[in-house]
Design a protein around this motif. Structure first.
Motif, PDB file in Angstrom:
ATOM      1  N   ARG A 238       0.841  -1.184   0.000  1.00 30.65           N
ATOM      2  CA  ARG A 238       0.000   0.000   0.000  1.00 30.65           C
ATOM      3  C   ARG A 238       0.881   1.242   0.000  1.00 30.65           C
ATOM      4  O   ARG A 238       1.922   1.262   0.663  1.00 30.65           O
ATOM      5  CB  ARG A 238      -0.899   0.012   1.244  1.00 30.65           C
ATOM      6  CG  ARG A 238      -1.997   1.074   1.143  1.00 30.65           C
ATOM      7  CD  ARG A 238      -2.721   1.311   2.449  1.00 30.65           C
ATOM      8  NE  ARG A 238      -3.618   0.265   2.900  1.00 30.65           N
ATOM      9  CZ  ARG A 238      -4.878   0.074   2.497  1.00 30.65           C
ATOM     10  NH1 ARG A 238      -5.385   0.854   1.579  1.00 30.65           N
ATOM     11  NH2 ARG A 238      -5.602  -0.883   3.015  1.00 30.65           N
ATOM     12  N   CYS A 239       0.475   2.251  -0.727  1.00 34.15           N
ATOM     13  CA  CYS A 239       1.232   3.500  -0.803  1.00 34.15           C
ATOM     14  C   CYS A 239       1.377   4.111   0.595  1.00 34.15           C
ATOM     15  O   CYS A 239       0.430   4.094   1.378  1.00 34.15           O
ATOM     16  CB  CYS A 239       0.499   4.469  -1.732  1.00 34.15           C
ATOM     17  SG  CYS A 239       1.234   6.105  -1.795  1.00 34.15           S
ATOM     18  N   VAL A 240       2.532   4.666   0.885  1.00 32.40           N
ATOM     19  CA  VAL A 240       2.752   5.255   2.212  1.00 32.40           C
ATOM     20  C   VAL A 240       2.173   6.672   2.294  1.00 32.40           C
ATOM     21  O   VAL A 240       2.070   7.237   3.377  1.00 32.40           O
ATOM     22  CB  VAL A 240       4.252   5.309   2.581  1.00 32.40           C
ATOM     23  CG1 VAL A 240       4.821   3.907   2.705  1.00 32.40           C
ATOM     24  CG2 VAL A 240       5.046   6.126   1.559  1.00 32.40           C
ATOM     25  N   SER A 241       1.768   7.226   1.150  1.00 27.09           N
ATOM     26  CA  SER A 241       1.255   8.598   1.156  1.00 27.09           C
ATOM     27  C   SER A 241      -0.265   8.620   1.039  1.00 27.09           C
ATOM     28  O   SER A 241      -0.955   9.351   1.746  1.00 27.09           O
ATOM     29  CB  SER A 241       1.932   9.358   0.007  1.00 27.09           C
ATOM     30  OG  SER A 241       1.125  10.384  -0.492  1.00 27.09           O
ATOM     31  N   CYS A 242      -0.844   7.796   0.133  1.00 25.89           N
ATOM     32  CA  CYS A 242      -2.305   7.704   0.028  1.00 25.89           C
ATOM     33  C   CYS A 242      -2.735   6.309   0.477  1.00 25.89           C
ATOM     34  O   CYS A 242      -1.984   5.638   1.188  1.00 25.89           O
ATOM     35  CB  CYS A 242      -2.749   8.032  -1.399  1.00 25.89           C
ATOM     36  SG  CYS A 242      -2.330   6.785  -2.646  1.00 25.89           S
ATOM     37  N   VAL A 243      -3.917   5.854   0.076  1.00 22.61           N
ATOM     38  CA  VAL A 243      -4.337   4.507   0.491  1.00 22.61           C
ATOM     39  C   VAL A 243      -4.524   3.558  -0.693  1.00 22.61           C
ATOM     40  O   VAL A 243      -5.137   2.509  -0.566  1.00 22.61           O
ATOM     41  CB  VAL A 243      -5.630   4.533   1.359  1.00 22.61           C
ATOM     42  CG1 VAL A 243      -5.350   5.163   2.705  1.00 22.61           C
ATOM     43  CG2 VAL A 243      -6.780   5.258   0.644  1.00 22.61           C
TER      44      VAL A 243
ATOM     45  N   VAL B 143       6.097   5.437  -2.356  1.00 20.57           N
ATOM     46  CA  VAL B 143       5.034   6.343  -2.806  1.00 20.57           C
ATOM     47  C   VAL B 143       4.569   5.885  -4.190  1.00 20.57           C
ATOM     48  O   VAL B 143       5.392   5.555  -5.046  1.00 20.57           O
ATOM     49  CB  VAL B 143       5.553   7.807  -2.865  1.00 20.57           C
ATOM     50  CG1 VAL B 143       4.474   8.735  -3.419  1.00 20.57           C
ATOM     51  CG2 VAL B 143       6.008   8.258  -1.486  1.00 20.57           C
ATOM     52  N   CYS B 144       3.249   5.880  -4.402  1.00 22.60           N
ATOM     53  CA  CYS B 144       2.720   5.324  -5.656  1.00 22.60           C
ATOM     54  C   CYS B 144       2.757   6.337  -6.805  1.00 22.60           C
ATOM     55  O   CYS B 144       2.951   7.538  -6.591  1.00 22.60           O
ATOM     56  CB  CYS B 144       1.299   4.807  -5.446  1.00 22.60           C
ATOM     57  SG  CYS B 144       0.032   6.096  -5.429  1.00 22.60           S
ATOM     58  N   ASP B 145       2.540   5.828  -7.997  1.00 20.53           N
ATOM     59  CA  ASP B 145       2.583   6.692  -9.180  1.00 20.53           C
ATOM     60  C   ASP B 145       1.426   7.692  -9.217  1.00 20.53           C
ATOM     61  O   ASP B 145       1.558   8.775  -9.784  1.00 20.53           O
ATOM     62  CB  ASP B 145       2.629   5.864 -10.468  1.00 20.53           C
ATOM     63  CG  ASP B 145       1.433   4.955 -10.630  1.00 20.53           C
ATOM     64  OD1 ASP B 145       1.044   4.305  -9.640  1.00 20.53           O
ATOM     65  OD2 ASP B 145       0.876   4.882 -11.743  1.00 20.53           O
ATOM     66  N   HIS B 146       0.282   7.370  -8.580  1.00 24.21           N
ATOM     67  CA  HIS B 146      -0.817   8.342  -8.533  1.00 24.21           C
ATOM     68  C   HIS B 146      -0.361   9.582  -7.761  1.00 24.21           C
ATOM     69  O   HIS B 146      -0.593  10.711  -8.183  1.00 24.21           O
ATOM     70  CB  HIS B 146      -2.043   7.758  -7.801  1.00 24.21           C
ATOM     71  CG  HIS B 146      -2.673   6.604  -8.504  1.00 24.21           C
ATOM     72  ND1 HIS B 146      -3.436   6.755  -9.635  1.00 24.21           N
ATOM     73  CD2 HIS B 146      -2.671   5.276  -8.224  1.00 24.21           C
ATOM     74  CE1 HIS B 146      -3.874   5.562 -10.019  1.00 24.21           C
ATOM     75  NE2 HIS B 146      -3.423   4.655  -9.178  1.00 24.21           N
ATOM     76  N   CYS B 147       0.272   9.348  -6.607  1.00 22.99           N
ATOM     77  CA  CYS B 147       0.738  10.472  -5.786  1.00 22.99           C
ATOM     78  C   CYS B 147       1.812  11.261  -6.529  1.00 22.99           C
ATOM     79  O   CYS B 147       1.789  12.490  -6.558  1.00 22.99           O
ATOM     80  CB  CYS B 147       1.316   9.974  -4.463  1.00 22.99           C
ATOM     81  SG  CYS B 147       0.061   9.385  -3.335  1.00 22.99           S
ATOM     82  N   ASN B 148       2.753  10.545  -7.128  1.00 23.67           N
ATOM     83  CA  ASN B 148       3.820  11.245  -7.841  1.00 23.67           C
ATOM     84  C   ASN B 148       3.276  12.065  -8.999  1.00 23.67           C
ATOM     85  O   ASN B 148       3.750  13.176  -9.247  1.00 23.67           O
ATOM     86  CB  ASN B 148       4.896  10.253  -8.292  1.00 23.67           C
ATOM     87  CG  ASN B 148       5.784   9.833  -7.121  1.00 23.67           C
ATOM     88  OD1 ASN B 148       6.092  10.656  -6.239  1.00 23.67           O
ATOM     89  ND2 ASN B 148       6.165   8.569  -7.069  1.00 23.67           N
TER      90      ASN B 148
HETATM   91 ZN   LIG Z   1      -0.211   7.117  -3.368  1.00 23.23          ZN
END
Ligand SMILES: [Zn+2]
Length: 375
Positions: A7-12, A27-32
């Motif tokens: 699971r992404c550490v920034s979002c869910v 951190v996931c690509d959506h957040c980046n």
């Molecule tokens: Zn994320």
């Protein structure tokens, strides 16, 4: 291919999104994508709002309306209607498409807004026999995006109406504030793809689609904007839009009623997003919705994680909801449940215009006309 769970550490967002990619920090690509492409250009200068208002008013000169607003009764379209009318002084025609699944709350909300703001409401009712046939065809096709008929009808009808009456601007409640993350294509394929819709109907439908409104990417992304000058605009991206504040204001001023979850103004969408999609495919759209709110600082990651511990659907009412959907579609509950067990299919199992969509998205991104969008 089986991934280890992450699971992404920034979002869910997590590996239930099959194409998710994590960087070295987790951190996931959506957040980046949000930090790199969306955030820097998110809130434009106040002058953008001024020039938007002037442009729309000019279009409406000597006409009954300045623009049309697609209204579902949900928070985004309701607040948009309030904002452009009261704060910007525009005169929209409120446009509602009734595809047969309106909740009572949605109907009340639309009425309250329209009455409170003294606006005109135009409701287009979709041919229910065709809608039902198409809806059942989507169930039988085995794909995840079975909410397509309703959404396709919604946009196709609005485009048709704007074109017929030569209304140059369609306003929608789409916004980056609550939708900076979008459902991945694997979860929810492009609902405007008429090639896919027609192919699924050809394979599994019974009757003919005579009245069902259709659009196509060529029609609404090229012909309408570039040849007919009709554009779709999302003004909530021109203002600081905070969901909770918007809901408070609407409740306070109009007696508007909130929903348990985004998009639950439609009884079908509520059933589909809370039950069908997570139970059959493991896709929980709350992860996308909460992650958007986390990135735009309207929810903490911890709050989201706590909410995600609750099941996506209401255990007390789900049996009743399933029965409602089956009855309305003219089938029994056993038949509806049997679709739950069909082999899992994707948009790739049917004809589509995916290649054109991908090309269009790359073009739009390369010239900076699109920052969010699906992937
Ligand atoms: Zn994320």
């Amino acid at each position: 291919m089986i991934h280890d769970y992450q699971r992404c550490v920034s979002c869910v967002m997590d590996t239930s999104d099959p194409k998710i990619v994590f960087d070295a920090r987790g951190v996931c690509d959506h957040c980046n994508n949000f930090y790199k492409n969306i955030l820097p250009s998110w809130l434009p200068l106040p002058s953008s709002l001024e020039s938007f208002t002037e442009r729309i008013q000019k279009q409406g000169r000597n006409r009954d309306f300045d623009c049309i607003i697609g209204m579902s009764g949900g928070v985004d379209s309701s607040y948009l209607t309030y904002y452009v009318t009261r704060e910007l002084g525009l005169r929209p025609l409120v446009f509602h498409v009734d595809a047969g699944w309106n909740s009572q709350i949605a109907v009340n909300n639309i009425e309250r807004l329209v009455d409170g703001l003294k606006l005109d409401l135009y409701t287009e009712v979709i041919d229910w026999e065709e809608m039902k046939d198409l809806q059942l065809a989507f169930f039988k096709s085995g794909v995840p995006h079975i909410d397509t008929p309703q959404n396709h009808a919604y946009f196709a009808t609005m485009y048709k109406f704007a074109n017929k009456y030569d209304i140059k601007t369609i306003l929608t409640g789409a916004n980056l504030s609550t939708e900076c993350l979008r459902n991945p294509i694997e979860w929810m394929y492009y609902q405007s793809d008429s090639t896919q819709l027609l192919d699924i109907h050809r394979n599994f439908g019974k009757g003919k689609l005579r009245n069902f409104p259709l659009t196509s990417i060529l029609w609404h992304k090229v012909i309408l904007p570039y040849f007919k000058g009709i554009s779709v605009v999302s003004p909530l991206n021109l203002i600081p839009y905070v969901k909770q504040e918007a809901m408070d204001l609407l409740q306070d001023k109009f007696g508007w009623q909130p929903y348990p979850q985004k998009h639950f103004e439609s009884r079908f969408t509520s059933f589909y997003e809370s039950y069908w999609l997570p139970e059959r495919f493991g896709y929980d759209v709350r992860k996308v919705q909460f992650s958007s709110l986390i990135l735009t600082k309207q929810m903490t990651r911890n709050e989201a994680l706590i909410k995600l511990k609750q099941p996506p659907f209401n255990r007390d009412t789900i049996k009743h909801d399933i029965k409602y959907i089956a009855n309305k579609l003219g089938i029994d509950v056993e038949e509806l449940n049997s679709y739950m067990d069909l082999p899992l299919k994707t948009y790739k199992d049917y004809k589509s215009q995916r290649a054109i969509y991908s090309l269009g998205t790359s073009l739009m991104k390369s010239v900076g006309l699109e920052v969010g969008g699906k992937r």
